[in-house]
Design a protein around this motif. Sequence first.
Motif, PDB file in Angstrom:
ATOM      1  N   SER B  33       0.801  -1.189   0.235  1.00 26.76           N
ATOM      2  CA  SER B  33       0.032  -0.058   0.065  1.00 26.76           C
ATOM      3  C   SER B  33       0.801   1.158   0.026  1.00 26.76           C
ATOM      4  N   PRO B  34       0.335   2.152  -0.239  1.00 23.03           N
ATOM      5  CA  PRO B  34       1.200   3.793  -0.346  1.00 23.03           C
ATOM      6  C   PRO B  34       1.965   3.855   1.130  1.00 23.03           C
ATOM      7  N   GLN B  35       1.045   3.309   2.207  1.00 24.88           N
ATOM      8  CA  GLN B  35       1.204   3.836   3.497  1.00 24.88           C
ATOM      9  C   GLN B  35       2.529   2.648   3.531  1.00 24.88           C
ATOM     10  N   ALA B  36       2.536   1.584   3.484  1.00 28.25           N
ATOM     11  CA  ALA B  36       3.610   0.507   3.483  1.00 28.25           C
ATOM     12  C   ALA B  36       4.894   1.155   2.678  1.00 28.25           C
ATOM     13  N   ILE B  37       4.607   1.347   1.581  1.00 32.28           N
ATOM     14  CA  ILE B  37       5.988   2.063   0.684  1.00 32.28           C
ATOM     15  C   ILE B  37       6.304   3.151   1.383  1.00 32.28           C
ATOM     16  N   HIS B  38       5.825   4.059   1.778  1.00 34.80           N
ATOM     17  CA  HIS B  38       6.496   5.133   2.710  1.00 34.80           C
ATOM     18  C   HIS B  38       7.143   4.748   3.896  1.00 34.80           C
ATOM     19  N   GLU B  47      14.320   9.664   3.419  1.00 35.71           N
ATOM     20  CA  GLU B  47      13.050  10.326   4.097  1.00 35.71           C
ATOM     21  C   GLU B  47      12.206  11.222   2.989  1.00 35.71           C
ATOM     22  N   ILE B  48      11.079  10.494   2.623  1.00 38.53           N
ATOM     23  CA  ILE B  48      10.446  11.063   1.556  1.00 38.53           C
ATOM     24  C   ILE B  48       8.880  11.194   1.915  1.00 38.53           C
ATOM     25  N   GLY B  49       8.059  12.089   1.362  1.00 36.44           N
ATOM     26  CA  GLY B  49       6.622  12.407   1.806  1.00 36.44           C
ATOM     27  C   GLY B  49       5.844  11.463   1.436  1.00 36.44           C
ATOM     28  N   LEU B  50       4.717  11.209   2.244  1.00 40.85           N
ATOM     29  CA  LEU B  50       3.789  10.091   1.723  1.00 40.85           C
ATOM     30  C   LEU B  50       3.083  10.803   0.430  1.00 40.85           C
ATOM     31  N   VAL B  51       2.882  12.150   0.461  1.00 43.41           N
ATOM     32  CA  VAL B  51       2.223  12.536  -0.647  1.00 43.41           C
ATOM     33  C   VAL B  51       3.026  12.100  -1.920  1.00 43.41           C
ATOM     34  N   SER B  52       4.324  12.385  -2.042  1.00 42.70           N
ATOM     35  CA  SER B  52       4.981  11.975  -3.187  1.00 42.70           C
ATOM     36  C   SER B  52       4.776  10.427  -3.547  1.00 42.70           C
ATOM     37  N   VAL B  53       4.635   9.745  -2.472  1.00 43.36           N
ATOM     38  CA  VAL B  53       4.223   8.299  -2.879  1.00 43.36           C
ATOM     39  C   VAL B  53       2.924   8.100  -3.358  1.00 43.36           C
ATOM     40  N   TYR B  54       2.004   8.787  -3.052  1.00 39.47           N
ATOM     41  CA  TYR B  54       0.674   8.850  -3.906  1.00 39.47           C
ATOM     42  C   TYR B  54       0.852   9.265  -5.181  1.00 39.47           C
TER      43      TYR B  54
END
Lengths: 143, 143
Positions: B33-38, B47-54
């Motif tokens: 999931s996006p969360q898991a990837i983050h 250190e990346i932002g969750l928003v970038s994952v989406y």
Amino acid sequence: MDWQEKLNQKGLRLTHPRRAIISVLERADTSLSPQAIHQRSLDANEEIGLVSVYRTLELFTELGLVRRVHGHSECQGYVLASPGHHHHLVCHSCDATVEFSGVEDLSSLITHIEEETGFTINEHLLQFSGLCPDCQRKTDIRD
Amino acid sequence: MDWQEKLNQKGLRLTHPRRAIISVLERADTSLSPQAIHQRSLDANEEIGLVSVYRTLELFTELGLVRRVHGHSECQGYVLASPGHHHHLVCHSCDATVEFSGVEDLSSLITHIEEETGFTINEHLLQFSGLCPDCQRKTDIRD
DNA sequence: GTTATTGCAAACATTTTGCAATTAA
DNA sequence: TTAATTGCAAAATGTTTGCAATAAC
């Protein structure tokens, strides 16, 4: 066997919100999200809570009375399940949803994949999407 | 052709967050999931932002570089797409995800359904689920 | 009468957006 | 240099939960 019996058989009840949801799904020719089902109930003057929609869909899905349709973006579409095992055919353009059956060919494919991967397969999801006859007609006119 | 080229070709850039996401997906043997990837990126000190994952997952899915896996409950699992057309096989128990191909048999089925329903089919979703070899072993031991 | 079910209100989770700062090319 | 991309903070959206009141059986 009707809904009343199906539910009572398990000690469950056919309540007003549940009737309303069934009625909406029966009238629909596309899959509907929980929100959409709720809205259509209200439109039909059936004042039910959104929460009940969520709970009912979860219950009915578990009982196999309702099926979830997985779109490319939307995965919270629900349709009434017709008896037996079926698959879905969804229109890209208008979301019309049709069930189809007659996919005996899959069993040999499943066996093949089981041998190749070592998995034991016990569930599958098969869904086609494209343009329904109506939307094809509309596209033709535009050309 | 590598990621760098694939992106630059379209005026897109291979940035740090994108590298991190690719790296996580390359190491994963299940869909994430996006969360898991983050979370896994953070764990790897990226250190990346969750928003970038989406945003990256949306972009990569559109480009066909990443594919979405539809579970019974979870529909936001992503895996790296291997080239060509593939389908997924998902383990119920541990979520291990494998791609498989060799489904030529479908074309005759598609023709059949097109004739029967009048739809024009141009996309399909086929997914199997069951127990992977590892989880079968674990189950056997318990018996 | 009993108990499954409802609906509210509130918690919780997930996803999207505007925008100034950053960085890849 | 220049334009794509990031990350923040905040808004928007969607889903779940506890619990007293209600209604189906």
